[in-house]
Design a protein around this motif. Sequence first.
Motif, PDB file in Angstrom:
ATOM      1  N   PRO A 127      67.193  15.865  28.005  1.00 29.61           N
ATOM      2  CA  PRO A 127      67.806  16.937  27.220  1.00 29.61           C
ATOM      3  C   PRO A 127      68.816  16.358  26.225  1.00 29.61           C
ATOM      4  CG  PRO A 127      67.814  17.475  29.562  1.00 29.61           C
ATOM      5  CD  PRO A 127      67.424  16.037  29.459  1.00 29.61           C
ATOM      6  N   TYR A 128      68.809  16.919  25.033  1.00 29.66           N
ATOM      7  CA  TYR A 128      69.740  16.427  24.013  1.00 29.66           C
ATOM      8  C   TYR A 128      70.001  17.533  22.995  1.00 29.66           C
ATOM      9  CZ  TYR A 128      71.777  13.680  20.243  1.00 29.66           C
ATOM     10  OH  TYR A 128      72.611  13.207  19.276  1.00 29.66           O
ATOM     11  N   THR A 129      71.264  17.787  22.730  1.00 27.87           N
ATOM     12  CA  THR A 129      71.648  18.791  21.737  1.00 27.87           C
ATOM     13  C   THR A 129      72.114  18.087  20.478  1.00 27.87           C
ATOM     14  OG1 THR A 129      72.305  20.359  23.464  1.00 27.87           O
ATOM     15  CG2 THR A 129      73.133  20.767  21.248  1.00 27.87           C
ATOM     16  N   TRP A 130      71.360  18.268  19.407  1.00 26.42           N
ATOM     17  CA  TRP A 130      71.646  17.626  18.134  1.00 26.42           C
ATOM     18  C   TRP A 130      72.593  18.484  17.314  1.00 26.42           C
ATOM     19  CZ3 TRP A 130      69.568  19.764  13.431  1.00 26.42           C
ATOM     20  CH2 TRP A 130      69.798  18.993  12.295  1.00 26.42           C
ATOM     21  N   THR A 131      73.457  17.838  16.537  1.00 24.21           N
ATOM     22  CA  THR A 131      74.393  18.529  15.663  1.00 24.21           C
ATOM     23  C   THR A 131      73.929  18.414  14.224  1.00 24.21           C
ATOM     24  OG1 THR A 131      76.252  18.059  17.141  1.00 24.21           O
ATOM     25  CG2 THR A 131      76.791  18.686  14.883  1.00 24.21           C
ATOM     26  N   SER A 132      73.695  19.556  13.581  1.00 24.88           N
ATOM     27  CA  SER A 132      73.261  19.577  12.182  1.00 24.88           C
ATOM     28  C   SER A 132      74.393  19.151  11.259  1.00 24.88           C
ATOM     29  CB  SER A 132      72.796  20.991  11.819  1.00 24.88           C
ATOM     30  OG  SER A 132      72.431  21.076  10.455  1.00 24.88           O
ATOM     31  N   ASP A 133      74.035  18.589  10.100  1.00 30.02           N
ATOM     32  CA  ASP A 133      74.995  18.220   9.056  1.00 30.02           C
ATOM     33  C   ASP A 133      76.047  17.229   9.531  1.00 30.02           C
ATOM     34  OD1 ASP A 133      74.285  20.023   6.674  1.00 30.02           O
ATOM     35  OD2 ASP A 133      74.407  21.454   8.320  1.00 30.02           O
ATOM     36  N   ALA A 134      75.657  16.300  10.374  1.00 27.33           N
ATOM     37  CA  ALA A 134      76.580  15.268  10.850  1.00 27.33           C
ATOM     38  C   ALA A 134      75.824  13.947  10.989  1.00 27.33           C
ATOM     39  CB  ALA A 134      77.187  15.671  12.199  1.00 27.33           C
ATOM     40  N   TRP A 135      76.462  12.867  10.578  1.00 20.59           N
ATOM     41  CA  TRP A 135      75.830  11.565  10.696  1.00 20.59           C
ATOM     42  C   TRP A 135      75.689  11.164  12.163  1.00 20.59           C
ATOM     43  CZ3 TRP A 135      73.399   8.956   6.953  1.00 20.59           C
ATOM     44  CH2 TRP A 135      73.709   9.258   5.625  1.00 20.59           C
ATOM     45  N   LEU A 136      74.512  10.649  12.486  1.00 21.67           N
ATOM     46  CA  LEU A 136      74.190  10.230  13.853  1.00 21.67           C
ATOM     47  C   LEU A 136      73.738   8.779  13.817  1.00 21.67           C
ATOM     48  CD1 LEU A 136      73.611  11.285  16.836  1.00 21.67           C
ATOM     49  CD2 LEU A 136      71.243  11.547  16.070  1.00 21.67           C
ATOM     50  N   LYS A 137      74.132   8.003  14.796  1.00 23.97           N
ATOM     51  CA  LYS A 137      73.652   6.625  14.886  1.00 23.97           C
ATOM     52  C   LYS A 137      72.571   6.520  15.963  1.00 23.97           C
ATOM     53  CE  LYS A 137      76.922   3.385  12.932  1.00 23.97           C
ATOM     54  NZ  LYS A 137      77.602   2.085  13.147  1.00 23.97           N
ATOM     55  N   MET A 138      71.569   5.696  15.657  1.00 25.27           N
ATOM     56  CA  MET A 138      70.464   5.482  16.591  1.00 25.27           C
ATOM     57  C   MET A 138      70.209   3.990  16.724  1.00 25.27           C
ATOM     58  SD  MET A 138      67.782   8.357  15.116  1.00 25.27           S
ATOM     59  CE  MET A 138      66.751   8.313  16.587  1.00 25.27           C
ATOM     60  N   LYS A 139      69.837   3.563  17.933  1.00 24.03           N
ATOM     61  CA  LYS A 139      69.537   2.148  18.171  1.00 24.03           C
ATOM     62  C   LYS A 139      68.401   2.033  19.182  1.00 24.03           C
ATOM     63  CE  LYS A 139      71.792  -2.272  19.262  1.00 24.03           C
ATOM     64  NZ  LYS A 139      73.098  -2.905  19.620  1.00 24.03           N
ATOM     65  N   THR A 172      64.814  -5.184  17.252  1.00 23.51           N
ATOM     66  CA  THR A 172      65.874  -4.182  17.339  1.00 23.51           C
ATOM     67  C   THR A 172      66.036  -3.514  15.980  1.00 23.51           C
ATOM     68  OG1 THR A 172      67.080  -5.516  18.965  1.00 23.51           O
ATOM     69  CG2 THR A 172      68.306  -3.761  17.881  1.00 23.51           C
ATOM     70  N   ILE A 173      66.240  -2.203  15.992  1.00 22.66           N
ATOM     71  CA  ILE A 173      66.582  -1.477  14.765  1.00 22.66           C
ATOM     72  C   ILE A 173      67.726  -0.513  15.071  1.00 22.66           C
ATOM     73  CG2 ILE A 173      64.755   0.235  15.177  1.00 22.66           C
ATOM     74  CD1 ILE A 173      64.640   0.623  12.103  1.00 22.66           C
ATOM     75  N   GLU A 174      68.653  -0.441  14.129  1.00 23.07           N
ATOM     76  CA  GLU A 174      69.787   0.484  14.221  1.00 23.07           C
ATOM     77  C   GLU A 174      69.942   1.167  12.880  1.00 23.07           C
ATOM     78  OE1 GLU A 174      74.645   0.166  14.629  1.00 23.07           O
ATOM     79  OE2 GLU A 174      73.406  -1.273  15.720  1.00 23.07           O
ATOM     80  N   ALA A 175      70.287   2.464  12.882  1.00 26.59           N
ATOM     81  CA  ALA A 175      70.434   3.184  11.620  1.00 26.59           C
ATOM     82  C   ALA A 175      71.326   4.401  11.799  1.00 26.59           C
ATOM     83  CB  ALA A 175      69.066   3.628  11.096  1.00 26.59           C
ATOM     84  N   LYS A 176      71.934   4.833  10.686  1.00 28.03           N
ATOM     85  CA  LYS A 176      72.613   6.118  10.629  1.00 28.03           C
ATOM     86  C   LYS A 176      71.651   7.130  10.031  1.00 28.03           C
ATOM     87  CE  LYS A 176      76.327   5.742   8.224  1.00 28.03           C
ATOM     88  NZ  LYS A 176      77.648   6.037   7.614  1.00 28.03           N
ATOM     89  N   VAL A 177      71.676   8.366  10.562  1.00 26.91           N
ATOM     90  CA  VAL A 177      70.754   9.400  10.088  1.00 26.91           C
ATOM     91  C   VAL A 177      71.524  10.696   9.858  1.00 26.91           C
ATOM     92  CG1 VAL A 177      68.556  10.534  10.471  1.00 26.91           C
ATOM     93  CG2 VAL A 177      68.991   8.334  11.557  1.00 26.91           C
ATOM     94  N   PHE A 178      71.209  11.366   8.733  1.00 23.56           N
ATOM     95  CA  PHE A 178      71.807  12.663   8.416  1.00 23.56           C
ATOM     96  C   PHE A 178      70.683  13.649   8.143  1.00 23.56           C
ATOM     97  CE2 PHE A 178      73.521  15.936   5.700  1.00 23.56           C
ATOM     98  CZ  PHE A 178      74.812  16.134   6.161  1.00 23.56           C
ATOM     99  N   ALA A 179      70.744  14.792   8.820  1.00 30.84           N
ATOM    100  CA  ALA A 179      69.722  15.823   8.618  1.00 30.84           C
ATOM    101  C   ALA A 179      70.356  17.199   8.803  1.00 30.84           C
ATOM    102  CB  ALA A 179      68.558  15.634   9.582  1.00 30.84           C
ATOM    103  N   THR A 180      69.638  18.218   8.354  1.00 38.87           N
ATOM    104  CA  THR A 180      70.180  19.580   8.343  1.00 38.87           C
ATOM    105  C   THR A 180      69.128  20.572   8.824  1.00 38.87           C
ATOM    106  OG1 THR A 180      71.524  18.987   6.415  1.00 38.87           O
ATOM    107  CG2 THR A 180      71.265  21.338   6.880  1.00 38.87           C
TER     108      THR A 180
END
Length: 214
Positions: A137-149, A86-94
């Motif tokens: 389908p997925y709409t990503w939000t720029s300049d916001a922290w996202l969690k992934m697991k 298992t891997i979990e992380a926060k990601v920030f991108a622009t």
Amino acid sequence: MKHHWTTRTSALIASLLLPLTLSAEPKKFVFDSEAWDEGEPPAEVFVVEGKFSIVAKDGNKGIQIGVGELVEANALLGDSARGSATIEAKVFATKQGRSFPRFAIGVHGQSGYRLTVFPAKKELQLIKQEEVVKSIPYTWTSDAWLKMKLEARKVAEGEWTVTGKVWPATEAEPAEAQFTVEDTTLKGQGKCSIWGTPFSNTPILFDDVKVEVE
């Protein structure tokens, strides 16, 4: 007498085999960037390809994929799994103009499963060995922290369940996964990983990375 000897022998054999039948405790790793110096990543972050560094953002440090040569940057973290992972992380991108980054987390090495956010296609993808197994389908939000697991769980010999989910870092983890697939061919070996391609020519930052392997 013969029966008594057989009973004792059977009990002894059973006691010797018992430790082999018990599952080993999972190995857990929390990659706390706050303890690392800014600059080159420490040995815990094994860079396979791309430009990685430790940087400070919003008062916290993180693992950054920098801009420059356009490659699919990736790094390995934690011990190699011999089973569930298992891997979990926060990601920030622009994004920049009409250009978007692409990023992912993975289990079981370079050819294992990857949970990928692909903003240019407005998709969330589950990838195995470079092939898209499933997408939604997925709409990503720029300049916001996202969690992934992402989790690959061995449920029986030769049977695996793979689940993946993403959610805004400001919200609680959802109970349901966006992806659930069954796999009977997974080898279940290799390290967890983080991935990113800065198509938008802006850095991609990973933080609070947690890894658990068996």
